[in-house]
Design an enzyme around this catalytic site. Structure first.
Site, PDB file in Angstrom:
ATOM      1  N   HIS A   1     -17.609 -20.190   4.885  1.00 28.95           N
ATOM      2  CA  HIS A   1     -16.706 -21.174   4.287  1.00 28.95           C
ATOM      3  C   HIS A   1     -15.365 -20.491   4.082  1.00 28.95           C
ATOM      4  O   HIS A   1     -15.220 -19.659   3.217  1.00 28.95           O
ATOM      5  CB  HIS A   1     -17.298 -21.619   2.949  1.00 28.95           C
TER       6      HIS A   1
ATOM      7  N   GLY B   1     -17.970 -30.280 -10.635  1.00 28.83           N
ATOM      8  CA  GLY B   1     -19.256 -30.641 -11.244  1.00 28.83           C
ATOM      9  C   GLY B   1     -19.283 -32.076 -11.742  1.00 28.83           C
ATOM     10  O   GLY B   1     -20.276 -32.791 -11.565  1.00 28.83           O
TER      11      GLY B   1
ATOM     12  N   ARG C   1      -9.273 -10.469  -6.026  1.00 30.05           N
ATOM     13  CA  ARG C   1     -10.410 -11.148  -5.402  1.00 30.05           C
ATOM     14  C   ARG C   1     -11.716 -10.535  -5.899  1.00 30.05           C
ATOM     15  O   ARG C   1     -12.695 -11.218  -6.126  1.00 30.05           O
ATOM     16  CB  ARG C   1     -10.299 -10.984  -3.880  1.00 30.05           C
TER      17      ARG C   1
ATOM     18  N   ASP D   1     -22.462 -27.525 -19.329  1.00 28.72           N
ATOM     19  CA  ASP D   1     -21.286 -26.643 -19.308  1.00 28.72           C
ATOM     20  C   ASP D   1     -21.353 -25.792 -20.561  1.00 28.72           C
ATOM     21  O   ASP D   1     -22.320 -25.889 -21.331  1.00 28.72           O
ATOM     22  CB  ASP D   1     -19.977 -27.458 -19.228  1.00 28.72           C
TER      23      ASP D   1
ATOM     24  N   ARG E   1      -9.323 -18.659  -9.610  1.00 34.25           N
ATOM     25  CA  ARG E   1      -8.531 -17.417  -9.617  1.00 34.25           C
ATOM     26  C   ARG E   1      -7.254 -17.623 -10.412  1.00 34.25           C
ATOM     27  O   ARG E   1      -6.537 -18.595 -10.214  1.00 34.25           O
ATOM     28  CB  ARG E   1      -8.210 -17.041  -8.170  1.00 34.25           C
TER      29      ARG E   1
ATOM     30  N   ARG F   1     -13.435 -32.891   6.343  1.00 31.98           N
ATOM     31  CA  ARG F   1     -11.975 -32.727   6.473  1.00 31.98           C
ATOM     32  C   ARG F   1     -11.555 -32.868   7.940  1.00 31.98           C
ATOM     33  O   ARG F   1     -10.607 -33.582   8.265  1.00 31.98           O
ATOM     34  CB  ARG F   1     -11.566 -31.345   5.935  1.00 31.98           C
TER      35      ARG F   1
ATOM     36  N   ASN G   1     -17.603 -14.526 -11.094  1.00 37.74           N
ATOM     37  CA  ASN G   1     -18.406 -15.668 -10.645  1.00 37.74           C
ATOM     38  C   ASN G   1     -19.842 -15.265 -10.309  1.00 37.74           C
ATOM     39  O   ASN G   1     -20.776 -16.034 -10.546  1.00 37.74           O
ATOM     40  CB  ASN G   1     -17.738 -16.374  -9.461  1.00 37.74           C
TER      41      ASN G   1
HETATM   42  N1  APR Z   1     -22.110 -21.763 -17.597  1.00 34.56           N
HETATM   43  C1  APR Z   1     -21.821 -23.069 -17.385  1.00 34.56           C
HETATM   44  N2  APR Z   1     -20.595 -23.490 -17.012  1.00 34.56           N
HETATM   45  C2  APR Z   1     -19.649 -22.558 -16.860  1.00 34.56           C
HETATM   46  C3  APR Z   1     -19.892 -21.181 -17.054  1.00 34.56           C
HETATM   47  C4  APR Z   1     -21.206 -20.797 -17.430  1.00 34.56           C
HETATM   48  N3  APR Z   1     -21.527 -19.526 -17.625  1.00 34.56           N
HETATM   49  N4  APR Z   1     -18.736 -20.514 -16.809  1.00 34.56           N
HETATM   50  C5  APR Z   1     -17.818 -21.417 -16.469  1.00 34.56           C
HETATM   51  N5  APR Z   1     -18.353 -22.662 -16.506  1.00 34.56           N
HETATM   52  C6  APR Z   1     -17.716 -23.947 -16.271  1.00 34.56           C
HETATM   53  C7  APR Z   1     -16.316 -24.025 -16.881  1.00 34.56           C
HETATM   54  O1  APR Z   1     -16.387 -24.202 -18.281  1.00 34.56           O
HETATM   55  C8  APR Z   1     -15.719 -25.217 -16.148  1.00 34.56           C
HETATM   56  O2  APR Z   1     -15.908 -26.437 -16.835  1.00 34.56           O
HETATM   57  O3  APR Z   1     -17.488 -24.177 -14.895  1.00 34.56           O
HETATM   58  C9  APR Z   1     -16.519 -25.238 -14.820  1.00 34.56           C
HETATM   59  C10 APR Z   1     -15.636 -25.007 -13.608  1.00 34.56           C
HETATM   60  O4  APR Z   1     -14.792 -26.096 -13.507  1.00 34.56           O
HETATM   61  P1  APR Z   1     -13.264 -26.000 -13.011  1.00 34.56           P
HETATM   62  O5  APR Z   1     -12.613 -24.839 -13.677  1.00 34.56           O
HETATM   63  O6  APR Z   1     -12.681 -27.362 -13.133  1.00 34.56           O
HETATM   64  O7  APR Z   1     -13.420 -25.581 -11.481  1.00 34.56           O
HETATM   65  P2  APR Z   1     -13.742 -26.558 -10.261  1.00 34.56           P
HETATM   66  O8  APR Z   1     -12.492 -26.986  -9.620  1.00 34.56           O
HETATM   67  O9  APR Z   1     -14.716 -27.589 -10.686  1.00 34.56           O
HETATM   68  O10 APR Z   1     -14.461 -25.529  -9.255  1.00 34.56           O
HETATM   69  C11 APR Z   1     -15.737 -25.014  -9.534  1.00 34.56           C
HETATM   70  O11 APR Z   1     -16.488 -25.010  -7.276  1.00 34.56           O
HETATM   71  O12 APR Z   1     -15.466 -25.547  -5.251  1.00 34.56           O
HETATM   72  C12 APR Z   1     -15.816 -24.503  -6.139  1.00 34.56           C
HETATM   73  O13 APR Z   1     -14.063 -22.868  -5.788  1.00 34.56           O
HETATM   74  C13 APR Z   1     -14.607 -23.784  -6.697  1.00 34.56           C
HETATM   75  O14 APR Z   1     -15.852 -21.925  -7.583  1.00 34.56           O
HETATM   76  C14 APR Z   1     -15.181 -23.132  -7.912  1.00 34.56           C
HETATM   77  C15 APR Z   1     -16.216 -24.165  -8.382  1.00 34.56           C
END
Ligand code: APR
Length: 318
Positions: free
Chosen positions: A182, A13, A95, A33, A89, A158, A102
């Site tokens: 995907h 994000g 899974r 967030d 995960r 990629r 999610n």
């Molecule tokens: N509302 C808003 N944000 C949320 C919520 C929610 N209900 N639940 C979780 N989050 C936020 C988390 O707080 C975190 O900052 O989503 C963010 C996810 O970020 P990361 O854990 O860093 O994960 P990231 O690597 O960014 O991946 C996010 O994108 O490519 C896909 O597979 C990946 O599903 C994953 C998503």
């Protein structure tokens, strides 16, 4: 022009937000967030990342204002919303657990976004992508041109980068197309892979090409093995490219996860296919004339997405 990115305190994000800001076409990017906890203290990752990125504006030379928030009222009137919220995960998590968690997050986020931006366009990045896009579509009640998933641009990027390295040409000069879900069942189309319009087979032997196709299919896993978490630079850049195409009405042709209703023989299913992206979202789903082998691979990929979708519906019915 206003863009909202949810999950922007996280890796993907925040990278989408930064990539959009650096392209400098939007007036503002709102980074949403949740409030997190670290060592007993409350932290606000999207506010922190937004401030850090905004402080880079004089250096990167952009005007797009980045703001972090936990309040959806700040997202009101967004033209495009990107959903990257989710949990990765964790050890001990199945899974199905991940799917359920999610899906609940994407459902909740979509409801809040749509309440404040009823005319927005939604790009889903959270995984499992094809099913999360379906969740966003059904929750929003939007027409299917306004909800899509980001996958194909990333997978194709990629593939193109690996080919460029192998052949020794610029990645800009490789054109390619990948279809399908995907993940491991994505469908590469070497027939539609070229170096400036010249068939790729003129530049690489069949075995090497097959090796690169396999590496592309496992591209996400390769990065998880190297970093212990999933990728963010290329996924973030890919989502930003979709935002730009829509907001600047560019009519770009990209492979995206689109909701199919009869196209490619599929009904009510998100699958990676080439689309024309511009004002209003997906302007057209382009149907490629596939040969029998390609169609069979695409059907297998669709079967896989159907099975995850079925699993999701069973979990939600519990
Ligand atoms: N509302 C808003 N944000 C949320 C919520 C929610 N209900 N639940 C979780 N989050 C936020 C988390 O707080 C975190 O900052 O989503 C963010 C996810 O970020 P990361 O854990 O860093 O994960 P990231 O690597 O960014 O991946 C996010 O994108 O490519 C896909 O597979 C990946 O599903 C994953 C998503």
């Amino acid at each position: 022009m206003k863009v909202t990115v949810v999950g922007a305190g996280g890796n993907v994000g925040s990278t989408v937000s930064m990539a959009v800001a650096q392209r400098d076409f939007a007036k503002e990017v709102v980074m949403v967030d949740i409030v997190q906890e670290k060592d007993g203290d409350k932290i606000y990752p999207s506010k922190g990342r937004a401030l850090d990125q905004w402080e880079s504006s004089p250096i990167h030379q952009f005007d797009t204002k980045l703001t972090g928030t936990v309040d959806y009222e700040d997202t009101a009137g967004s033209d495009v919303c990107v959903i990257t919220a989710g949990v990765p995960r964790k050890p001990g998590m199945s899974r199905d657990d991940l799917l359920e968690i999610n899906a609940n997050i994407v459902q909740d986020v979509t409801e809040k976004l749509v309440k404040h931006s009823p005319n927005t366009i939604i790009i889903v990045v959270s995984n499992p992508l094809d099913v999360m896009a379906q969740v966003a579509l059904e929750t929003s009640g939007f027409d299917s041109n306004r909800v899509m998933g980001m996958a194909g641009i990333l997978d194709t990027a990629r593939y193109r980068s690996f080919l460029a390295e192998e052949i020794g040409v610029s990645p800009k000069d490789i054109q390619a197309l990948l279809l399908g879900g995907h993940g491991d069942t994505m469908v590469p189309l070497p027939r539609f892979t070229t170096v400036c319009g010249m068939p790729i087979t003129q530049f690489i032997d069949e075995d090497k090409l097959e090796e690169i196709v396999d590496r592309t299919k496992g591209g996400g896993g390769e990065l998880v093995n190297l970093m212990g978490t999933s990728a963010w630079y290329a996924p973030g850049a890919a989502a930003a490219q979709m935002v730009e195409a829509i907001m600047l009405d560019q009519n770009r042709v990209f492979p995206c996860a689109a909701h199919l209703n009869g196209e490619y023989g599929q009904e009510n299913l998100f699958l990676g296919v080439p689309v024309k992206l511009g004002e209003g979202g997906i302007k057209e789903i382009i149907e490629v004339d596939l040969n029998d082998e390609e169609q069979q691979l695409l059907d297998e990929s669709a079967d896989h997405v159907h099975s995850v979708l079925k699993e999701f519906r069973q979990l939600m019915d519990k």
